[in-house]
Motif scaffolding. Structure first.
Motif, PDB file in Angstrom:
ATOM      1  N   LEU A   1     -13.220   1.902  28.764  1.00 60.71           N
ATOM      2  CA  LEU A   1     -14.093   2.681  27.900  1.00 60.71           C
ATOM      3  C   LEU A   1     -15.530   2.590  28.389  1.00 60.71           C
ATOM      4  O   LEU A   1     -15.991   1.526  28.798  1.00 60.71           O
TER       5      LEU A   1
ATOM      6  N   ILE B   1     -19.360   2.556  27.397  1.00 60.67           N
ATOM      7  CA  ILE B   1     -20.238   2.288  26.263  1.00 60.67           C
ATOM      8  C   ILE B   1     -21.673   2.553  26.703  1.00 60.67           C
ATOM      9  O   ILE B   1     -22.129   2.041  27.722  1.00 60.67           O
TER      10      ILE B   1
ATOM     11  N   ALA C   1     -19.869   3.861  12.428  1.00 60.65           N
ATOM     12  CA  ALA C   1     -19.617   3.957  13.872  1.00 60.65           C
ATOM     13  C   ALA C   1     -19.015   5.313  14.235  1.00 60.65           C
ATOM     14  O   ALA C   1     -18.228   5.883  13.474  1.00 60.65           O
TER      15      ALA C   1
ATOM     16  N   THR D   1     -14.539  -2.107  16.499  1.00 56.19           N
ATOM     17  CA  THR D   1     -13.090  -1.977  16.656  1.00 56.19           C
ATOM     18  C   THR D   1     -12.376  -2.424  15.394  1.00 56.19           C
ATOM     19  O   THR D   1     -12.860  -3.280  14.650  1.00 56.19           O
TER      20      THR D   1
ATOM     21  N   CYS E   1     -11.833  11.654  19.257  1.00 55.36           N
ATOM     22  CA  CYS E   1     -11.305  10.310  19.478  1.00 55.36           C
ATOM     23  C   CYS E   1     -10.018  10.448  20.292  1.00 55.36           C
ATOM     24  O   CYS E   1      -9.079  11.132  19.869  1.00 55.36           O
TER      25      CYS E   1
ATOM     26  N   LEU F   1     -14.570   6.628  19.375  1.00 60.25           N
ATOM     27  CA  LEU F   1     -14.461   6.825  20.810  1.00 60.25           C
ATOM     28  C   LEU F   1     -13.012   7.023  21.236  1.00 60.25           C
ATOM     29  O   LEU F   1     -12.664   8.018  21.857  1.00 60.25           O
TER      30      LEU F   1
ATOM     31  N   GLN G   1     -23.234  -0.974  20.370  1.00 61.37           N
ATOM     32  CA  GLN G   1     -22.244  -2.017  20.164  1.00 61.37           C
ATOM     33  C   GLN G   1     -20.875  -1.382  19.966  1.00 61.37           C
ATOM     34  O   GLN G   1     -20.755  -0.282  19.429  1.00 61.37           O
ATOM     35  N   LEU G   2     -19.829  -2.086  20.417  1.00 62.53           N
ATOM     36  CA  LEU G   2     -18.461  -1.607  20.247  1.00 62.53           C
ATOM     37  C   LEU G   2     -17.939  -2.045  18.886  1.00 62.53           C
ATOM     38  O   LEU G   2     -17.980  -3.229  18.541  1.00 62.53           O
TER      39      LEU G   2
ATOM     40  N   PHE H   1     -11.515   2.227  18.481  1.00 60.86           N
ATOM     41  CA  PHE H   1     -12.776   1.781  19.047  1.00 60.86           C
ATOM     42  C   PHE H   1     -13.844   2.831  18.778  1.00 60.86           C
ATOM     43  O   PHE H   1     -13.608   4.026  18.933  1.00 60.86           O
TER      44      PHE H   1
ATOM     45  N   GLU I   1     -18.514   3.320  18.514  1.00 59.64           N
ATOM     46  CA  GLU I   1     -19.795   2.777  18.944  1.00 59.64           C
ATOM     47  C   GLU I   1     -20.839   2.998  17.861  1.00 59.64           C
ATOM     48  O   GLU I   1     -20.804   3.986  17.124  1.00 59.64           O
TER      49      GLU I   1
END
Length: 321
Positions: free
Chosen positions: A29, A31, A76, A39, A111, A79, A36-37, A130, A132
């Motif tokens: 992935l 970023i 978020a 999840t 997504c 992704l 920040q990721l 996931f 961001e």
């Protein structure tokens, strides 16, 4: 149909945002700097989280929707996701419907599926998702402050009302049942609202196990309490036509709503309204955060109500599917 034929036929698509998707040992992935990721993961088991009668396209939708709802509560942007499936057998018609429902929702939120696993076994679905979020801007459960307003998005309780119909406890005409069943089987993740609430809301959570229980998580993590007007909780006309006791059960302890509950300072009421308009999602103010720990319930006239409702817990409520 073999395992790898199944994956290739129903779940392999070119990725657009990920560096590498389905077909290797790991997905990769991208970023963006300063992000920040985020999840999350949810496991759905037949007979526990969904009924065997649910249409496969709706099940595909819900399997992803409950995860998108977690990202929404964090503010978020989605992704990618992975999918793990246990299937009693590989039925083409079921897989076609399931993947169609899954990808229709995935495409709507940009997504993409980037990996997962399949095996033979009792029907179970696991999605890991996931997203961001700009560093330091994630909406969390621990940010509620005394004086904050408490809000919920959409309407609550229809999913629980549908479950009561399935249980034989309530009878609804066909069209009414179709509407509440849709709420149960096809929840709409409030991703756009979550994004719009960054910098506005102090705390947020998605409503999966019931309003009282999920609000309780926010209050516990935030070290404060709240006053909640139980009759201000928004509900559909179908639910409002039911006895008051059932309305309160469904809205306060029903679960499976996948709406957002959030707190925001009173000074930002207009900002909350703008966020709701931008997202195209109604929000309703239903209470206020207070410094004294605990949750105090009142009715529309301000009279105190005893808290006799309990939210769903997988290990304490074996009767609920």
């Amino acid at each position: 149909m073999g395992e790898f034929d199944l994956i290739a036929r129903y779940f392999t698509r070119p990725v657009q945002r990920a560096a590498l998707g389905v077909g290797d040992d790991c997905a990769l992935l991208r970023i963006e700097p300063g992000m920040q990721l985020a999840t999350s993961a949810d496991l759905l088991i037949e007979g526990r989280h969904f009924l065997s009668t649910v249409a496969p396209d709706r099940l595909g939708h819900k399997a992803l929707a409950v995860n998108l709802s977690d990202l929404a509560a964090c503010g978020a942007r989605p992704l990618a996701f992975t999918l793990s499936l246990a299937l009693p057998q590989a039925e083409a018609a079921w897989l076609e419907g399931f993947s169609r429902g899954l990808f229709t929702l995935a495409d709507a939120h940009g997504c993409e599926l980037v990996g997962g696993d399949t095996t033979r076994g009792p029907l179970a679905i696991n999605v890991s998702i996931f997203g961001e979020v700009p560093a330091g801007q994630a909406l969390l459960r621990n940010g509620a402050r005394p004086g904050d307003d408490v809000y919920v998005s959409g309407r609550l309780g229809d999913a629980r009302l549908a479950l009561e119909v399935f249980r034989g406890m309530v009878s609804l005409p066909g069209e009414d049942f179709d509407r509440v069943r849709l709420a149960m089987e096809c929840p709409q993740p409030r991703v756009a609202l979550g994004l719009a609430l960054r910098g506005v809301a102090h705390a947020a959570i998605d409503l999966s196990d019931g309003l009282l229980g999920d609000l309780g998580h926010v209050l516990q993590r935030s070290g404060c309490g709240a006053r909640l007007d139980v009759d201000a909780v928004p509900r559909s006309d179908d639910l409002a036509a039911q006895p008051l006791a059932l309305q309160r059960l469904c809205t306060l302890a029903g679960g499976d709503d996948y709406e957002l509950l959030f707190t925001a300072p009173a000074a930002k009421r207009e900002a909350v309204a703008r966020a709701a308009r931008a997202a195209g999602v109604p929000v309703t103010r239903i209470g206020q955060v207070e410094p004294e720990p605990g949750l105090r319930l009142v009715d529309a006239s301000g009279q105190a109500l005893p808290n006799t409702w309990s939210s769903f817990d997988h290990f304490l409520d074996p009767s609920r599917s």
